[in-house]
Design a protein around this motif. Structure first.
Motif, mmCIF file in Angstrom:
data_model
loop_
_atom_site.group_PDB
_atom_site.id
_atom_site.type_symbol
_atom_site.label_atom_id
_atom_site.label_comp_id
_atom_site.label_asym_id
_atom_site.label_seq_id
_atom_site.Cartn_x
_atom_site.Cartn_y
_atom_site.Cartn_z
ATOM 1 N N PHE A 187 0.828 -1.207 0.000
ATOM 2 C CA PHE A 187 0.000 0.000 0.000
ATOM 3 C C PHE A 187 0.867 1.264 0.000
ATOM 4 O O PHE A 187 0.576 2.237 -0.714
ATOM 5 N N GLN A 188 1.912 1.255 0.802
ATOM 6 C CA GLN A 188 2.788 2.434 0.896
ATOM 7 C C GLN A 188 3.500 2.694 -0.435
ATOM 8 O O GLN A 188 3.645 3.844 -0.864
ATOM 9 N N ASN A 193 -10.634 0.244 -1.529
ATOM 10 C CA ASN A 193 -11.755 -0.576 -1.984
ATOM 11 C C ASN A 193 -11.603 -0.946 -3.450
ATOM 12 O O ASN A 193 -11.842 -2.091 -3.854
ATOM 13 N N TYR A 194 -11.203 0.034 -4.265
ATOM 14 C CA TYR A 194 -11.016 -0.222 -5.695
ATOM 15 C C TYR A 194 -9.842 -1.168 -5.918
ATOM 16 O O TYR A 194 -9.906 -2.069 -6.773
ATOM 17 N N ILE A 195 -8.792 -1.003 -5.121
ATOM 18 C CA ILE A 195 -7.632 -1.897 -5.220
ATOM 19 C C ILE A 195 -8.062 -3.333 -4.925
ATOM 20 O O ILE A 195 -7.649 -4.274 -5.610
ATOM 21 N N LEU A 222 -3.852 -8.399 -5.973
ATOM 22 C CA LEU A 222 -3.127 -8.784 -4.768
ATOM 23 C C LEU A 222 -4.089 -8.714 -3.585
ATOM 24 O O LEU A 222 -4.937 -7.819 -3.524
ATOM 25 N N SER A 223 -3.944 -9.642 -2.655
ATOM 26 C CA SER A 223 -4.820 -9.664 -1.485
ATOM 27 C C SER A 223 -4.459 -8.532 -0.520
ATOM 28 O O SER A 223 -3.345 -7.989 -0.555
ATOM 29 N N ASP A 224 -5.405 -8.207 0.340
ATOM 30 C CA ASP A 224 -5.164 -7.179 1.351
ATOM 31 C C ASP A 224 -3.994 -7.590 2.245
ATOM 32 O O ASP A 224 -3.157 -6.759 2.621
ATOM 33 N N LYS A 225 -3.922 -8.884 2.555
ATOM 34 C CA LYS A 225 -2.828 -9.395 3.397
ATOM 35 C C LYS A 225 -1.477 -9.177 2.722
ATOM 36 O O LYS A 225 -0.507 -8.725 3.355
ATOM 37 N N GLU A 261 2.182 -6.538 3.437
ATOM 38 C CA GLU A 261 3.524 -7.078 3.628
ATOM 39 C C GLU A 261 4.572 -6.163 3.010
ATOM 40 O O GLU A 261 4.295 -5.451 2.035
ATOM 41 N N ASN A 262 5.782 -6.213 3.554
ATOM 42 C CA ASN A 262 6.879 -5.451 2.965
ATOM 43 C C ASN A 262 7.252 -6.019 1.592
ATOM 44 O O ASN A 262 7.171 -7.226 1.364
#
Length: 224
Positions: free
Chosen positions: A87-88, A103-105, A111-114, A118-119
């Motif tokens: 996300f960053q 939400n759109y992502i 890619l999953s939210d999990k 992750e880095n």
């Protein structure tokens, strides 16, 4: 529209690009074909101002600095911040932070939210490319340049990429390079061949019914 006039580039007195001139129109997917080391990535770096060169490059009559926010590029070796999460990194790649929409992502399903939490150092090459693709979709750039993006992607992601590129071309000029001919064959509008430092436009290449691999053998492998 992207216009290149008399572009030349050399390394240690070895010419890589020789007086290349071309005009690429918007709302089209342009594909550059060439063997490894032929200068495809060098050409792209010149377009992005990452290499010194002779000649001129304009975007709709404007110089690079005037349109830079409207350009997005994805390289095979994607430069990302390994100690930041997905996300960053996406936020950093956006020309306008208001485009960031979790939400759109999630709806894109790349890619999953999990995984996005992750880095990046834990990402595979394919996952890094998916992340860059997400950023490209959110940016919806006027000029999208993609270098070998299909490498390392699974079949499902290639189908999503095909779909998204067809959508993006409605508002963008897309320039792509790669060797995954089967993937690009169904989506490209214009074909250019880079060989021996020159770019050749293949007019109406579809009319002859030739596949990209057949054109590669004719213009490049044969040394034409």
């Amino acid at each position: 529209m992207l216009e290149v006039n008399n572009l030349s580039k050399s390394y240690s007195n070895t010419p890589i690009l020789k007086n290349v001139s071309l005009t690429l129109n918007s709302n089209r997917i342009h594909f550059i074909m060439g063997r490894n080391g032929s200068g495809k990535t060098t050409f792209i770096k010149c377009l992005l101002g990452l290499e010194h060169y002779e000649g001129t490059i304009t975007y709709g009559g404007k110089v690079l600095e005037d349109v830079r926010k409207g350009i997005f590029a994805i390289f095979d070796d994607i430069p990302l911040y390994n100690d930041l999460n997905g996300f960053q990194n996406i936020r950093l790649m956006l020309s306008d932070k208001k485009f960031f929409d979790k939400n759109y992502i999630a709806e894109l399903g790349l890619l999953s939210d999990k995984k996005l939490k992750e880095n990046i150092k834990n990402y595979s090459l394919g996952e890094r490319k998916k992340l860059a693709l997400i950023a490209a979709i959110l940016n919806n750039p006027k000029y999208l340049i993609i270098d070998e993006i299909s490498n390392g992607l699974d079949i499902e992601t290639l189908e999503t990429l095909r779909e998204k590129l067809n959508v993006l071309r409605q508002n963008s000029l897309i320039l792509a390079t790669g060797h995954h001919f089967e993937f690009y064959e169904s989506i490209i509008d214009e074909l250019l061949v880079l060989n021996a430092g020159t770019l050749t436009y293949i007019s109406d290449y579809r009319k002859g019914g030739d596949k990209l691999y057949e054109i590669y053998k004719q213009y490049i492998a044969s040394g034409k």
